[in-house]
Write a protein that holds these residues in place. Structure first.
Motif, PDB file in Angstrom:
ATOM      1  N   THR A 100       0.851  -1.204   0.000  1.00  0.00           N
ATOM      2  CA  THR A 100       0.000   0.000   0.000  1.00  0.00           C
ATOM      3  C   THR A 100       0.884   1.250   0.000  1.00  0.00           C
ATOM      4  OG1 THR A 100      -0.061  -0.167   2.375  1.00  0.00           O
ATOM      5  CG2 THR A 100      -1.990  -0.986   1.214  1.00  0.00           C
ATOM      6  N   THR A 101       0.499   2.221  -0.788  1.00  0.00           N
ATOM      7  CA  THR A 101       1.277   3.463  -0.799  1.00  0.00           C
ATOM      8  C   THR A 101       0.617   4.453   0.141  1.00  0.00           C
ATOM      9  OG1 THR A 101      -0.001   4.141  -2.700  1.00  0.00           O
ATOM     10  CG2 THR A 101       2.213   3.298  -3.141  1.00  0.00           C
ATOM     11  N   ILE A 102       1.450   5.209   0.813  1.00  0.00           N
ATOM     12  CA  ILE A 102       0.894   6.199   1.734  1.00  0.00           C
ATOM     13  C   ILE A 102       0.779   7.522   0.988  1.00  0.00           C
ATOM     14  CG2 ILE A 102       1.186   7.350   3.951  1.00  0.00           C
ATOM     15  CD1 ILE A 102       2.941   4.954   4.751  1.00  0.00           C
ATOM     16  N   HIS A 103      -0.378   8.105   1.090  1.00  0.00           N
ATOM     17  CA  HIS A 103      -0.659   9.371   0.420  1.00  0.00           C
ATOM     18  C   HIS A 103       0.263  10.468   0.958  1.00  0.00           C
ATOM     19  CE1 HIS A 103      -2.999  12.725  -1.072  1.00  0.00           C
ATOM     20  NE2 HIS A 103      -3.603  11.853  -1.870  1.00  0.00           N
ATOM     21  N   PRO A 104       0.791  11.358   0.083  1.00  0.00           N
ATOM     22  CA  PRO A 104       1.683  12.425   0.563  1.00  0.00           C
ATOM     23  C   PRO A 104       1.046  13.294   1.652  1.00  0.00           C
ATOM     24  CG  PRO A 104       1.531  12.470  -1.847  1.00  0.00           C
ATOM     25  CD  PRO A 104       0.657  11.363  -1.388  1.00  0.00           C
ATOM     26  N   LEU A 105      -0.257  13.506   1.528  1.00  0.00           N
ATOM     27  CA  LEU A 105      -0.943  14.307   2.557  1.00  0.00           C
ATOM     28  C   LEU A 105      -0.866  13.630   3.921  1.00  0.00           C
ATOM     29  CD1 LEU A 105      -4.203  15.389   0.683  1.00  0.00           C
ATOM     30  CD2 LEU A 105      -2.450  16.927   1.603  1.00  0.00           C
ATOM     31  N   GLU A 106      -0.909  12.304   3.886  1.00  0.00           N
ATOM     32  CA  GLU A 106      -0.874  11.549   5.136  1.00  0.00           C
ATOM     33  C   GLU A 106       0.515  11.619   5.776  1.00  0.00           C
ATOM     34  OE1 GLU A 106      -3.250   8.179   4.908  1.00  0.00           O
ATOM     35  OE2 GLU A 106      -2.909   7.620   6.987  1.00  0.00           O
ATOM     36  N   TRP A 133      -5.935  19.221   6.444  1.00  0.00           N
ATOM     37  CA  TRP A 133      -6.261  17.885   5.949  1.00  0.00           C
ATOM     38  C   TRP A 133      -6.033  16.877   7.086  1.00  0.00           C
ATOM     39  CZ3 TRP A 133      -4.075  13.107   5.653  1.00  0.00           C
ATOM     40  CH2 TRP A 133      -4.763  12.169   4.844  1.00  0.00           C
TER      41      TRP A 133
END
Ligand SMILES: [Fe+2]
Ligand SMILES: [Fe+2]
Length: 316
Positions: A2-8, A26
């Motif tokens: 799973t890739t982690i979203h940059p915002l996360e 956010w």
């Protein structure tokens, strides 16, 4: 993978650096939901918590005690209001939160489902229940969600007054007649175990704990806070010359803490599920108060409406 979203990543960075998360920032959905659940539950607890003590306002033993108790119960209403405001910043309306409380969908602290049988219960609640709440709330002054953390700073100042007035109420009783001493001990016996339950299930059985720690929503585990509480109260009770109803309570030199007995978890879950001695009575009282206050809300809305109209006319 799973890739982690940059915002996360950015979000977690902020938390790691001890920056606060603000309403317009956010945030992951689960963070919003967890905070919303926790803050609204906390708000409900403050408001439902007014009921067991409100029960004794008309029977306080003196004018001074009555004034103190009224002030304390009013403080709890204020705590509820700050917290509903903080929860609203996460995008849920107050009406919805209150509906959820009244329908039984939302929870509040189980401690308020126990009855207040004597005047000594006012002391035991202040000392033990507010005392347990403070430990949790001091930690929450540094919680990662900004509006919640700021509300807690104000609340904590008032909570320490609550605890001291509770202790002082018991201190006076503990130096009184034999009947007063017995009443004091009886209240401690009845409130001790439910107070320990306020910290929630054991760490090994607490579901959201790891994520909440990572997000710095909480900074100490249920078991750690519970141990802090036992260590504090086991010392303070000596000043009252009373005892705690636990034959396993014993200072552990090695751990530098008190050992204590096992909580009755069946009782805990039973009260959480709605079968405590006063669950129904509390919710009925809340519903009734809400219904009887409907005309006040309508009048306030009509007045605000009228004022807005005058403003629009004079601006035109
Ligand atoms: Fe409070
Ligand atoms: Fe309080």
């Amino acid at each position: 993978m799973t890739t982690i979203h940059p915002l996360e990543i950015n979000f977690q960075d902020k938390i790691d650096q001890e920056a606060k998360i603000e309403p317009k920032d956010w945030m992951p959905d689960a963070y919003r939901k967890t905070n919303l659940r926790q803050i609204s539950q906390h708000a409900h607890s403050e408001v439902v918590g007014m009921l067991p003590e409100g029960n004794w306002i008309t029977r306080a033993p003196s004018l001074k005690r009555k004034a103190i108790l009224i002030a304390k119960v009013q403080d709890e209403a204020g705590h509820g209001l700050y917290l509903y405001c903080a929860a609203e910043t996460l995008g849920q309306s107050r009406e919805q939160m209150i509906d959820d409380l009244h329908s039984g969908k939302a929870k509040y602290s189980s401690i308020f489902n126990y009855p207040t049988l004597t005047w000594a219960d006012m002391g035991a609640i202040g000392w033990l229940v507010d005392g347990a709440a403070i430990l949790n709330q001091v930690m929450l002054c540094r919680t990662s969600y900004g509006p919640y953390a700021r509300a807690m700073v104000r609340i904590c100042k008032e909570e320490s007054f609550h605890q001291r007035q509770g202790f002082e109420t018991l201190l006076v009783l503990s130096k009184g007649t034999e009947e007063q001493k017995a009443m004091c001990q009886d209240a401690i016996n009845r409130w001790w175990w439910p107070s320990l339950m306020m910290f929630g299930p054991k760490d090994s059985e607490s579901t959201n704990s790891d994520q909440s720690m990572k997000w710095k929503i909480k900074r100490k585990s249920n078991d750690e806070l519970r141990q802090n509480f036992v260590d504090m109260i086991a010392e303070q009770i000596k000043l009252l010359g009373m005892t705690l109803p636990d034959s396993h309570l014993k200072w552990n030199e090695q751990r530098g803490s008190y050992d204590f007995g096992e909580i009755n978890w069946d009782e805990f879950w039973n009260v959480v599920k709605g079968n405590g001695p006063c669950n129904k009575e509390r919710i009925d009282a809340r519903r009734k108060a809400h219904e009887e206050g409907a005309w006040v809300r309508e009048a306030a809305l009509a007045y605000a409406d009228k004022k807005n109209k005058i403003k629009t006319v004079s601006a035109a």
